[in-house]
Scaffold this motif. Structure first.
Motif, PDB file in Angstrom:
ATOM      1  N   VAL A   8     -10.267  -9.414   8.891  1.00 38.48           N
ATOM      2  CA  VAL A   8      -9.971 -10.739   8.102  1.00 38.48           C
ATOM      3  C   VAL A   8      -8.583 -10.984   8.153  1.00 38.48           C
ATOM      4  CG1 VAL A   8     -12.125 -11.330   7.113  1.00 38.48           C
ATOM      5  CG2 VAL A   8     -10.277 -10.305   5.818  1.00 38.48           C
ATOM      6  N   PHE A   9      -7.101 -10.325   8.143  1.00 37.62           N
ATOM      7  CA  PHE A   9      -6.037 -10.758   7.955  1.00 37.62           C
ATOM      8  C   PHE A   9      -5.082 -11.508   8.758  1.00 37.62           C
ATOM      9  CE2 PHE A   9      -6.266  -7.053   4.717  1.00 37.62           C
ATOM     10  CZ  PHE A   9      -6.767  -7.821   3.544  1.00 37.62           C
ATOM     11  N   GLU A  10      -4.360 -12.397   8.782  1.00 32.57           N
ATOM     12  CA  GLU A  10      -3.696 -12.479   9.247  1.00 32.57           C
ATOM     13  C   GLU A  10      -2.229 -11.493   9.834  1.00 32.57           C
ATOM     14  OE1 GLU A  10      -3.158 -17.476  10.060  1.00 32.57           O
ATOM     15  OE2 GLU A  10      -5.698 -17.178   9.791  1.00 32.57           O
ATOM     16  N   GLY A  11      -2.166 -10.757   9.874  1.00 32.13           N
ATOM     17  CA  GLY A  11      -1.011 -10.290   9.492  1.00 32.13           C
ATOM     18  C   GLY A  11      -1.038  -8.471   9.287  1.00 32.13           C
ATOM     19  N   SER A  12      -0.202  -7.967   8.768  1.00 37.91           N
ATOM     20  CA  SER A  12       0.064  -6.497   8.931  1.00 37.91           C
ATOM     21  C   SER A  12       0.700  -6.691   7.444  1.00 37.91           C
ATOM     22  CB  SER A  12       0.295  -5.452   9.907  1.00 37.91           C
ATOM     23  OG  SER A  12       0.172  -5.674  10.699  1.00 37.91           O
ATOM     24  N   ALA A  13       0.840  -5.665   6.870  1.00 34.88           N
ATOM     25  CA  ALA A  13       0.581  -4.842   6.063  1.00 34.88           C
ATOM     26  C   ALA A  13       1.325  -3.544   5.597  1.00 34.88           C
ATOM     27  CB  ALA A  13      -0.079  -4.656   4.132  1.00 34.88           C
ATOM     28  N   ILE A  14       2.015  -2.190   4.897  1.00 34.93           N
ATOM     29  CA  ILE A  14       2.429  -1.187   5.133  1.00 34.93           C
ATOM     30  C   ILE A  14       1.498  -0.363   3.863  1.00 34.93           C
ATOM     31  CG2 ILE A  14       4.753   0.069   4.939  1.00 34.93           C
ATOM     32  CD1 ILE A  14       5.571  -2.637   6.283  1.00 34.93           C
ATOM     33  N   PHE A  15       1.087   1.030   4.224  1.00 33.78           N
ATOM     34  CA  PHE A  15       1.282   2.152   3.304  1.00 33.78           C
ATOM     35  C   PHE A  15       2.218   2.825   3.834  1.00 33.78           C
ATOM     36  CE2 PHE A  15      -0.642   5.612   2.065  1.00 33.78           C
ATOM     37  CZ  PHE A  15      -1.352   5.895   1.656  1.00 33.78           C
ATOM     38  N   GLU A  16       3.026   3.180   2.470  1.00 33.12           N
ATOM     39  CA  GLU A  16       4.240   3.788   2.410  1.00 33.12           C
ATOM     40  C   GLU A  16       4.130   4.572   1.542  1.00 33.12           C
ATOM     41  OE1 GLU A  16       7.739   5.656   0.670  1.00 33.12           O
ATOM     42  OE2 GLU A  16       7.704   3.103  -0.038  1.00 33.12           O
ATOM     43  N   MET A  17       3.864   7.029   1.869  1.00 32.35           N
ATOM     44  CA  MET A  17       3.794   7.386   1.284  1.00 32.35           C
ATOM     45  C   MET A  17       4.664   8.190   0.938  1.00 32.35           C
ATOM     46  SD  MET A  17       0.248  10.800   1.311  1.00 32.35           S
ATOM     47  CE  MET A  17      -0.621   9.348   0.264  1.00 32.35           C
ATOM     48  N   ARG A  18       5.894   8.905  -0.334  1.00 32.15           N
ATOM     49  CA  ARG A  18       6.827   9.660   0.195  1.00 32.15           C
ATOM     50  C   ARG A  18       6.378  11.052   0.714  1.00 32.15           C
ATOM     51  NH1 ARG A  18      10.526   7.656  -4.108  1.00 32.15           N
ATOM     52  NH2 ARG A  18      10.062   5.193  -4.058  1.00 32.15           N
ATOM     53  N   LEU A  19       7.047  11.755   0.985  1.00 32.04           N
ATOM     54  CA  LEU A  19       6.845  12.671   1.791  1.00 32.04           C
ATOM     55  C   LEU A  19       6.677  14.262   0.960  1.00 32.04           C
ATOM     56  CD1 LEU A  19       9.717  12.716   5.220  1.00 32.04           C
ATOM     57  CD2 LEU A  19       6.944  12.344   5.520  1.00 32.04           C
ATOM     58  N   ASP A  20       6.982  14.262  -0.398  1.00 37.23           N
ATOM     59  CA  ASP A  20       6.934  15.389  -0.914  1.00 37.23           C
ATOM     60  C   ASP A  20       4.735  15.009  -1.494  1.00 37.23           C
ATOM     61  OD1 ASP A  20       7.077  12.923  -3.078  1.00 37.23           O
ATOM     62  OD2 ASP A  20       7.203  13.928  -4.352  1.00 37.23           O
ATOM     63  N   LEU A  21       4.376  14.137  -1.600  1.00 32.39           N
ATOM     64  CA  LEU A  21       3.045  14.121  -2.048  1.00 32.39           C
ATOM     65  C   LEU A  21       2.240  14.055  -0.692  1.00 32.39           C
ATOM     66  CD1 LEU A  21       0.988  13.238  -3.928  1.00 32.39           C
ATOM     67  CD2 LEU A  21       1.662  10.713  -3.608  1.00 32.39           C
ATOM     68  N   PHE A  22       2.655  13.864   0.714  1.00 32.42           N
ATOM     69  CA  PHE A  22       2.064  14.135   2.004  1.00 32.42           C
ATOM     70  C   PHE A  22       1.962  15.422   2.214  1.00 32.42           C
ATOM     71  CE2 PHE A  22       2.602  14.927   6.383  1.00 32.42           C
ATOM     72  CZ  PHE A  22       1.943  14.236   7.033  1.00 32.42           C
ATOM     73  N   PHE A  23       3.605  16.462   1.876  1.00 32.62           N
ATOM     74  CA  PHE A  23       2.898  17.340   2.036  1.00 32.62           C
ATOM     75  C   PHE A  23       2.677  18.681   1.177  1.00 32.62           C
ATOM     76  CE2 PHE A  23       6.911  16.726   5.059  1.00 32.62           C
ATOM     77  CZ  PHE A  23       6.368  17.216   6.488  1.00 32.62           C
ATOM     78  N   THR A  24       2.743  17.914  -0.524  1.00 29.71           N
ATOM     79  CA  THR A  24       1.984  18.615  -1.009  1.00 29.71           C
ATOM     80  C   THR A  24      -0.068  18.809  -1.054  1.00 29.71           C
ATOM     81  OG1 THR A  24       3.741  18.678  -3.089  1.00 29.71           O
ATOM     82  CG2 THR A  24       1.083  18.699  -3.872  1.00 29.71           C
ATOM     83  N   VAL A  25      -0.376  17.517  -0.679  1.00 28.81           N
ATOM     84  CA  VAL A  25      -1.660  17.047  -0.745  1.00 28.81           C
ATOM     85  C   VAL A  25      -1.941  18.114   0.951  1.00 28.81           C
ATOM     86  CG1 VAL A  25      -3.302  14.761   0.273  1.00 28.81           C
ATOM     87  CG2 VAL A  25      -1.503  14.973  -2.048  1.00 28.81           C
ATOM     88  N   LEU A  26      -1.343  16.968   1.383  1.00 28.27           N
ATOM     89  CA  LEU A  26      -1.272  18.525   3.120  1.00 28.27           C
ATOM     90  C   LEU A  26      -1.618  20.206   2.859  1.00 28.27           C
ATOM     91  CD1 LEU A  26      -2.259  18.100   6.249  1.00 28.27           C
ATOM     92  CD2 LEU A  26       0.187  18.637   6.651  1.00 28.27           C
ATOM     93  N   ASP A  27      -0.512  20.842   2.348  1.00 30.87           N
ATOM     94  CA  ASP A  27      -1.053  22.211   1.874  1.00 30.87           C
ATOM     95  C   ASP A  27      -1.635  21.906   1.307  1.00 30.87           C
ATOM     96  OD1 ASP A  27       0.224  24.390   2.323  1.00 30.87           O
ATOM     97  OD2 ASP A  27       0.740  24.186  -0.541  1.00 30.87           O
ATOM     98  N   ILE A  28      -2.270  21.594   0.448  1.00 29.75           N
ATOM     99  CA  ILE A  28      -3.995  21.931  -0.888  1.00 29.75           C
ATOM    100  C   ILE A  28      -5.047  21.365   0.364  1.00 29.75           C
ATOM    101  CG2 ILE A  28      -4.535  21.288  -3.009  1.00 29.75           C
ATOM    102  CD1 ILE A  28      -2.429  20.121  -4.169  1.00 29.75           C
ATOM    103  N   LEU A  29      -5.296  20.610   0.815  1.00 28.71           N
ATOM    104  CA  LEU A  29      -6.304  20.924   1.968  1.00 28.71           C
ATOM    105  C   LEU A  29      -6.304  21.488   3.353  1.00 28.71           C
ATOM    106  CD1 LEU A  29      -6.262  16.691   2.593  1.00 28.71           C
ATOM    107  CD2 LEU A  29      -7.243  17.730   0.986  1.00 28.71           C
TER     108      LEU A  29
END
Length: 266
Positions: free
Chosen positions: A47-68
């Motif tokens: 329903v949106f006209e346009g886009s938005a951004i989701f940004e995750m810091r890489l320390d969080l990215f790799f920490t979550v990935l490693d735990i998963l």
């Protein structure tokens, strides 16, 4: 924040605290604040006209990935993620965006979709640099770890819903006490969750041939010595050090030291 806290607590099998803050800045200011590299997801809704951004810091990215992936979630690497790592985390981000859509459901439900993923913010230009954006920052923490997730909403995307959003924030202010109560309930529920605790007397490494030759009565030499502290693991992660012994006729271990998230023994 509560829904994200619940989701991450379940995925990471520990209580995750999430605190939300809002800011109004220009898109250029947001892009300059994003680290290089980072995990940047451009998303939209039906329903949106346009886009938005989701940004995750890489320390969080790799920490979550490693735990998963069954790891301890320690010492995240300082590099750009691989395509395989991005594909794994893409599913997690889509789940988080679905939670975001559910939070919007009271005034405008949307179906999120991921348009693109980048690691360099300079390659992400969804609006002009001087466009005003609403920056939603989620501070995510557990144990000794803290990091951030940002959601950047350009003003043109939000403009059709500004009146409903204003009413929503006013109602949220009146529900603060109830939200605190719910967070306390979640914390108590997590504390009652059963986990596997292991006291590891020691470890050794054998070849497959040596394993096949093992017989009753053989002695295996471990990597620990008599009288040394041993590891106490919670869900496979080293959390404490202790000394083995007996208590009321059962084998037991006495906890002597705490091991922090960074591996430091205190």
């Amino acid at each position: 924040g509560r829904a994200l806290s619940t989701y991450l607590s379940g995925r990471l099998r520990t209580f995750v605290n999430v605190e939300i803050s809002l800011d109004q800045i220009t898109y250029e200011e947001f892009i300059r604040s994003v680290m290089i590299p980072s995990f940047i997801v451009v998303f939209s809704g039906d329903v949106f006209e346009g886009s938005a951004i989701f940004e995750m810091r890489l320390d969080l990215f790799f920490t979550v990935l490693d735990i998963l992936m069954g790891g301890p979630g320690e010492n995240p690497p300082n590099r750009s993620p691989t395509d395989t790592e991005i594909n794994i985390m893409r599913r997690e981000v889509l789940n988080i965006l679905t939670l975001l859509a559910q939070a919007w459901a009271d005034f405008q439900y949307f179906i999120p979709s991921i348009e693109n993923i980048e690691t360099n913010p300079q390659f992400v230009q969804i609006v002009p640099p001087n466009e005003i954006v609403l920056l939603v920052t989620a501070s995510i923490s557990w144990d000794d770890f803290t990091s951030f997730v940002n959601i950047c909403w350009p003003f043109p995307v939000l403009e059709p819903y500004l009146e409903k959003l204003a009413n929503r924030f006013w109602m949220m202010g009146r529900k603060t006490e109830k939200l605190v109560e719910k967070q306390e309930e979640l914390s108590e529920a997590v504390k009652r969750t059963e986990v596997v605790l292991q006291a590891v007397l020691g470890e050794t490494t054998l070849t497959l041939g040596e394993v096949l030759q093992l017989r009753v009565g053989d002695v295996l030499r471990l990597n620990t010595h008599v009288g040394e502290e041993i590891e106490v693991r919670v869900e496979g992660k080293k959390k404490f050090l202790g000394t083995p012994g007996k208590h009321r006729g059962n084998y037991a271990v006495k906890v002597t030291r705490l091991v922090t998230n960074g591996g430091e023994e205190v």
